[in-house]
Write an enzyme that holds these catalytic residues in place. Structure first.
Site, PDB file in Angstrom:
ATOM      1  N   ASP A 233       1.117  -0.743  -0.249  1.00  0.00           N
ATOM      2  CA  ASP A 233       0.199   0.190   0.238  1.00  0.00           C
ATOM      3  C   ASP A 233       0.528   1.429   0.004  1.00  0.00           C
ATOM      4  O   ASP A 233       1.511   1.411  -0.176  1.00  0.00           O
ATOM      5  CB  ASP A 233      -0.595   0.362   1.163  1.00  0.00           C
ATOM      6  CG  ASP A 233      -1.934   1.111   1.048  1.00  0.00           C
ATOM      7  OD1 ASP A 233      -2.942   0.784   0.496  1.00  0.00           O
ATOM      8  OD2 ASP A 233      -1.896   1.848   1.996  1.00  0.00           O
ATOM      9  N   TYR A 379      -3.621  10.678   1.973  1.00  0.00           N
ATOM     10  CA  TYR A 379      -4.007  11.108   0.697  1.00  0.00           C
ATOM     11  C   TYR A 379      -3.914  12.115   0.476  1.00  0.00           C
ATOM     12  O   TYR A 379      -3.712  12.357  -1.288  1.00  0.00           O
ATOM     13  CB  TYR A 379      -4.937  10.608   0.845  1.00  0.00           C
ATOM     14  CG  TYR A 379      -5.747   8.958   0.869  1.00  0.00           C
ATOM     15  CD1 TYR A 379      -4.869   8.222   0.463  1.00  0.00           C
ATOM     16  CD2 TYR A 379      -5.062   8.610   1.838  1.00  0.00           C
ATOM     17  CE1 TYR A 379      -5.786   6.442  -0.048  1.00  0.00           C
ATOM     18  CE2 TYR A 379      -5.234   6.958   2.419  1.00  0.00           C
ATOM     19  CZ  TYR A 379      -5.462   5.940   0.856  1.00  0.00           C
ATOM     20  OH  TYR A 379      -5.618   4.815   1.699  1.00  0.00           O
ATOM     21  N   HIS A 437      -4.980  -7.312  -0.733  1.00  0.00           N
ATOM     22  CA  HIS A 437      -4.398  -5.977  -0.441  1.00  0.00           C
ATOM     23  C   HIS A 437      -3.745  -6.521   0.864  1.00  0.00           C
ATOM     24  O   HIS A 437      -2.014  -5.600   0.646  1.00  0.00           O
ATOM     25  CB  HIS A 437      -5.529  -5.330  -0.580  1.00  0.00           C
ATOM     26  CG  HIS A 437      -4.389  -3.366  -0.511  1.00  0.00           C
ATOM     27  ND1 HIS A 437      -3.443  -3.138  -1.332  1.00  0.00           N
ATOM     28  CD2 HIS A 437      -4.255  -2.801   0.321  1.00  0.00           C
ATOM     29  CE1 HIS A 437      -2.680  -2.272  -1.712  1.00  0.00           C
ATOM     30  NE2 HIS A 437      -3.730  -1.603  -0.282  1.00  0.00           N
TER      31      HIS A 437
END
Length: 461
Positions: A233, A379, A437
């Site tokens: 990630d 983000y 993931h």
């Protein structure tokens, strides 16, 4: 040749020449940028800042009052809307029937054993803190009983909404003696700045590039000038940046979920989509194609990303101190990002891949440290123009040995042809039909063996 034909030939020729010129520009390597290595990210102007370079032992300790408060919050269950008829799944988000079950487990079975089992479990490895560029950085540090074996430092980096808890099952595999290998690992597992017990930046601009600098400094603080790095990630992005910017420090990088963001990688992927079997082994084509399915999934599952990339403080405020909302928001990612088919299941498939104890351990880290907002700010920083276009990472060659572990149900897959435009020394690319993931938490033995295979190639090469 008519005038129209001449014009068409001229037009095609010009377009071809322009395309060739643009391709040449995209494939021309850029130099590694000069990074600022002493920026201050703490509160205030830092004019009087003097870095405390000491390494301090740290123990996770939660007082009874905090646990009692959480227990009361879990008892005060709001009136949750029932799932729609004929939609008793995760297709509208976290199924509230399943949420009630998890809240009950959290309240009646997990919290009663917090002090005797879960907190001691989280403390099973040595924890430390140190100050870097104005931020208190938390990390786990496990030294092996090496005997006569060579010890290789290995930095493990998590992402969102994960934490250091993702690595608890792989740490003993990496550090305990084994007849499988001539070396062993000294493992360092930090909480990324703004996550868990690591302090978040007080200033704008602290994205992946700046985190890469802090992580390098952490390894140097511990005493390692050369080391391996694994990441998934956001950890994968930071791993890439560390290898690209600091090749003299990084011995090799191993990633779960490799990707390259850039024009050339996009073009290569589009070209390969026309005849996938020419670029990818036939049995691996479904990992990448058809692109239509991939784009549909992006539309279905990237809403949280857009929200966190634009208004992280808004959603962070809604989740802060709200354990039930936090559970729905975070655990939904552990469902849909582990296997897209789980979206159609009433229970979200969570316990097909993880134990509830493990999921709640991770959730507790966010709740207890109030780090949901600061973690989501990554983000906004990473998707800012400042970060996306600073240095054009795709065009800066990553020259260190690199490995990519590709799991069938991961959210991001990139063909090797596209990867090699950036990773110039891609020595390993393996496909695994099981896993999503959060692979290191879901299938730690698979990730361990892939890391081992990669390091052996580099170590013996």
């Amino acid at each position: 040749m008519g005038l129209g034909t001449q014009f068409l030939c001229l037009f095609v020729g010009c377009v071809s020449l322009a395309g060739y010129s643009y391709y040449g520009e995209l494939t021309t390597p850029l130099p590694v940028p000069t990074l600022q290595l002493d920026e201050y990210w703490g509160s205030g102007d830092g004019a009087t800042y003097q870095e405390d370079t000491s390494i301090r032992s740290f123990n996770i300790s939660v007082d009874t009052q905090t646990i009692q408060k959480l227990l009361q919050q879990l008892k005060d269950l709001p009136h949750l809307a029932q799932p729609l008829e004929n939609a008793d799944s995760f297709e509208y988000g976290f199924n509230t029937n399943r949420l009630r079950e998890i809240v009950h487990f959290w309240r009646e079975r997990y919290l009663p054993k917090w002090a005797t089992e879960r907190e001691p479990y989280l403390n099973r490895y040595p924890h430390y803190k140190t100050q870097i560029q104005g931020l208190d950085i938390h990390y786990i540090h496990v030294r092996p009983d090496a005997g006569k074996r060579t010890v290789l430092p290995l930095l493990l980096l998590h992402g969102w909404p994960g934490s250091v808890r993702e690595f608890y099952d792989i740490i003993p595999l990496l550090t305990e003696p084994s007849t499988e290998r001539e070396f062993t690992f000294e493992v360092i597992v930090p909480s990324l700045p703004g996550f868990g017990w690591s302090q978040g930046s007080a200033k704008v601009g602290f994205g992946g590039q700046k985190m890469a600098v802090v992580m390098k400094k952490l390894m140097e603080r511990i005493g390692h000038k050369r080391f391996f790095v694994h990441g998934g990630d956001w950890g994968a992005l930071i791993t890439d940046m560390m290898g690209t910017y600091f090749p003299d420090s990084v011995m090799g990088i191993h990633q779960s979920g490799c990707g390259v963001i850039g024009t050339l990688a996009t073009w290569k992927t589009m070209i390969a989509s026309v005849a996938p079997s020419l670029f990818v082994e036939k049995r691996h084509v479904p990992y990448y194609f058809p692109l239509g399915s991939y784009f549909r999934e992006i539309l279905l599952e990237s809403g949280y990303m857009h929200l966190q990339a634009t208004k992280p403080d808004t959603i962070g405020t809604a989740l802060l101190g709200n354990p039930i909302g936090l559970a729905a928001y975070i655990l939904e990612k552990f469902s849909t990002q582990t296997d897209r088919a789980f979206r159609k299941l009433p229970d979200g498939g969570l316990e097909r891949a993880f134990s509830l104890d493990a999921l709640l351990d991770n959730l507790m880290i966010y709740y207890l440290t109030d780090s949901i907002t600061t973690s989501q700010r990554l983000y906004a920083e990473a998707f800012s123009k400042r970060e996306l276009f600073a240095g054009e990472l795709e065009r800066i060659p990553n020259l260190v040995p690199a490995a990519c572990a590709k799991f069938r149900h991961d959210v991001l897959q990139t063909i090797d042809w596209a990867l090699r435009g950036h990773y110039h020394n891609l020595v390993q690319s393996n496909h695994f039909d099981d896993g999503g993931h959060f692979s290191v938490m879901q299938v730690p033995k698979v990730v361990y063996r892939d890391i081992l295979e990669f390091v052996e190639k580099v170590f013996k090469g």
